[in-house]
Enzyme design. Structure first.
Site, PDB file in Angstrom:
ATOM      1  N   GLY A   1      -5.706  -5.061   6.425  1.00 20.12           N
ATOM      2  CA  GLY A   1      -6.872  -4.241   6.132  1.00 20.12           C
ATOM      3  C   GLY A   1      -8.099  -4.572   6.958  1.00 20.12           C
TER       4      GLY A   1
ATOM      5  CB  THR B   1       0.355   0.619   4.992  1.00 20.62           C
ATOM      6  OG1 THR B   1       0.758  -0.661   4.464  1.00 20.62           O
ATOM      7  CG2 THR B   1       1.426   1.128   5.928  1.00 20.62           C
ATOM      8  N   GLY B   2      -1.486  -1.827   6.317  1.00 19.89           N
ATOM      9  CA  GLY B   2      -1.450  -2.950   7.252  1.00 19.89           C
ATOM     10  C   GLY B   2      -2.548  -3.945   6.953  1.00 19.89           C
TER      11      GLY B   2
ATOM     12  N   GLY C   1      -9.988  -4.345   1.243  1.00 15.24           N
ATOM     13  CA  GLY C   1      -9.418  -3.999   2.548  1.00 15.24           C
ATOM     14  C   GLY C   1      -9.783  -2.596   2.979  1.00 15.24           C
ATOM     15  CG  ASP C   2      -6.895  -0.573   5.383  1.00 14.31           C
ATOM     16  OD1 ASP C   2      -6.460  -1.516   4.673  1.00 14.31           O
ATOM     17  OD2 ASP C   2      -6.158   0.317   5.839  1.00 14.31           O
TER      18      ASP C   2
ATOM     19  NE  ARG D   1      -8.492  -8.001   1.934  1.00 15.50           N
ATOM     20  CZ  ARG D   1      -7.584  -7.046   2.107  1.00 15.50           C
ATOM     21  NH1 ARG D   1      -7.112  -6.384   1.075  1.00 15.50           N
ATOM     22  NH2 ARG D   1      -7.148  -6.751   3.306  1.00 15.50           N
TER      23      ARG D   1
ATOM     24  CB  THR E   1      -0.971   0.053   1.200  1.00 15.54           C
ATOM     25  OG1 THR E   1      -1.921  -0.993   1.043  1.00 15.54           O
ATOM     26  CG2 THR E   1      -1.706   1.361   1.315  1.00 15.54           C
TER      27      THR E   1
HETATM   28  N1  ASP Z   1      -4.100  -2.342   3.916  1.00 15.35           N
HETATM   29  C1  ASP Z   1      -4.001  -3.029   2.646  1.00 15.35           C
HETATM   30  C2  ASP Z   1      -5.149  -3.963   2.478  1.00 15.35           C
HETATM   31  O1  ASP Z   1      -5.538  -4.576   3.448  1.00 15.35           O
HETATM   32  C3  ASP Z   1      -2.765  -3.827   2.501  1.00 15.35           C
HETATM   33  C4  ASP Z   1      -1.514  -3.147   2.822  1.00 15.35           C
HETATM   34  O2  ASP Z   1      -1.466  -2.118   3.463  1.00 15.35           O
HETATM   35  O3  ASP Z   1      -0.515  -3.712   2.414  1.00 15.35           O
HETATM   36  O4  ASP Z   1      -5.604  -4.122   1.376  1.00 15.35           O
END
Ligand code: ASP
Length: 339
Positions: free
Chosen positions: A258, A255-256, A234-235, A232, A204
């Site tokens: 999600g 980032t993380g 994510g956040d 799917r 991200t």
């Molecule tokens: N937050 C992102 C997601 O869950 C992934 C990421 O930050 O690497 O899609």
């Protein structure tokens, strides 16, 4: 530089992230590390010039994220990770602190720059979030560039997917496997306990800005997680989860993992702790990253800027590609936890 503190406020400032995770020095070649630092530094330097000439926060944030999408080192746009069925589904969002206008796209496969599509949704659709083929049709009607669905892929990302499958992992995140594979030719041989670890691999990209007029903006873009189930989300494209901006408090990009960031309403939580709870920026961010997110299994980090131009860049993982710059200043870039 996990957290950065001001010398002279208020100030126009840009902060960036290119994802958090286990980013180990011993698995990163000097050339690859230099490439990451150079990419972040160049984008920050151009953003500083934009800020110095008075560009609006939203314009600076979107341009920084567009540049990160174009750089295949990062998991957004070109260089995005693969889904379980070997495709790319991209998510992005933007939010404007002046009026909390927001725009986002999820699950797009043919729009070259998802962050531009997110901005078009905010500016021209009358909606906040568009998904899939209908989002793409809207983006193309707005004149955005179309690419083949295969355009986003790179051999490294495909190897990452196959490695995840070989290790029989489920949905995994990005960076430590990526850095390992890019590091050198030994990449194919994962070492015991790593490098692919579904708790510690993140991608991200994102930007947060405080402009010369004192306005805030945030932008976030991602390919999501390696081997994710088709469909799917994510956040990253969810305002309040992976992206948030409100001139009354803060602009945030996350980032993380999600799913956890959605459950924690992570980006909004920072703003709420500041606006309602009265916490200063650094305390609000630290509470979310080191306390709230871990309670729901959330690994990763965030960048944030407040109305004075204080910035915070922090993570509960081994590292995060990150940097910040003030208008007319020199970019500061970091990767590992101890810098
Ligand atoms: N937050 C992102 C997601 O869950 C992934 C990421 O930050 O690497 O899609």
């Amino acid at each position: 530089m996990t957290a950065a503190f001001p010398t002279a406020l208020p100030r126009p400032v840009l902060a960036l992230h290119g994802g958090a995770g286990t980013i180990r020095r011993d698995r990163m070649s000097a050339a690859m590390e230099a490439a990451y630092r150079a990419a972040l530094t160049a984008i920050l330097a151009d953003g500083a010039r934009q800020l110095a000439r008075g560009d609006a926060a939203m314009d600076v944030a979107v341009e920084a994220v567009r540049r990160l999408e174009e750089c295949e080192l990062f998991n957004a746009g070109k260089g995005a990770v693969y889904t379980a069925d070997e495709r790319h589904e991209l998510d992005a969002s933007v939010m404007d602190g002046r009026d909390r206008a927001a725009g986002a796209v999820a699950g797009v496969t043919r729009v070259r720059n998802p962050v531009l599509a997110a901005r078009a949704v905010m500016d021209h659709s009358g909606h906040v979030l568009l998904i899939g083929p209908a989002a793409e049709t809207f983006a193309f009607d707005q004149g955005l560039e179309r690419v083949a669905p295969t355009w986003f892929g790179t051999p490294q990302r495909l190897a990452q997917l196959r490695q995840a499958r070989a290790l029989a992992q489920g949905q995994v995140l990005d960076h430590d496997g990526q850095s390992a594979m890019a590091a050198d030719a030994q990449a194919a041989a994962p070492e015991p306990g790593g490098p692919i670890d579904d708790r510690t691999k993140f991608g991200t990209v994102g930007a947060v800005v405080r402009d010369a007029a004192g306005h805030l903006a945030a932008a976030t873009s991602t390919g999501g997680m390696t081997n994710k189930r088709p469909g799917r989300v994510g956040d990253s494209p969810i305002p309040g989860a992976g992206c948030y901006a409100d001139d009354r408090s803060v602009a945030v990009s996350c980032t993380g993992t999600g799913e956890a960031f959605i459950r924690a309403a992570a980006a909004h939580e920072v703003g709420a702790l500041m606006r309602i709870g009265g916490l200063p920026l650094a305390e609000a961010c630290a509470r979310v990253v080191f306390d709230e997110l871990p309670q729901v299994g959330g690994d990763g980090g965030l960048i944030a800027v407040d109305g004075l131009g204080n910035v915070w860049l922090g993570f509960n993982t081994e590292g995060m590609y990150r940097g910040w710059v003030e208008a007319g200043g020199e970019p500061l870039v970091g990767i590992y936890r101890d810098e």
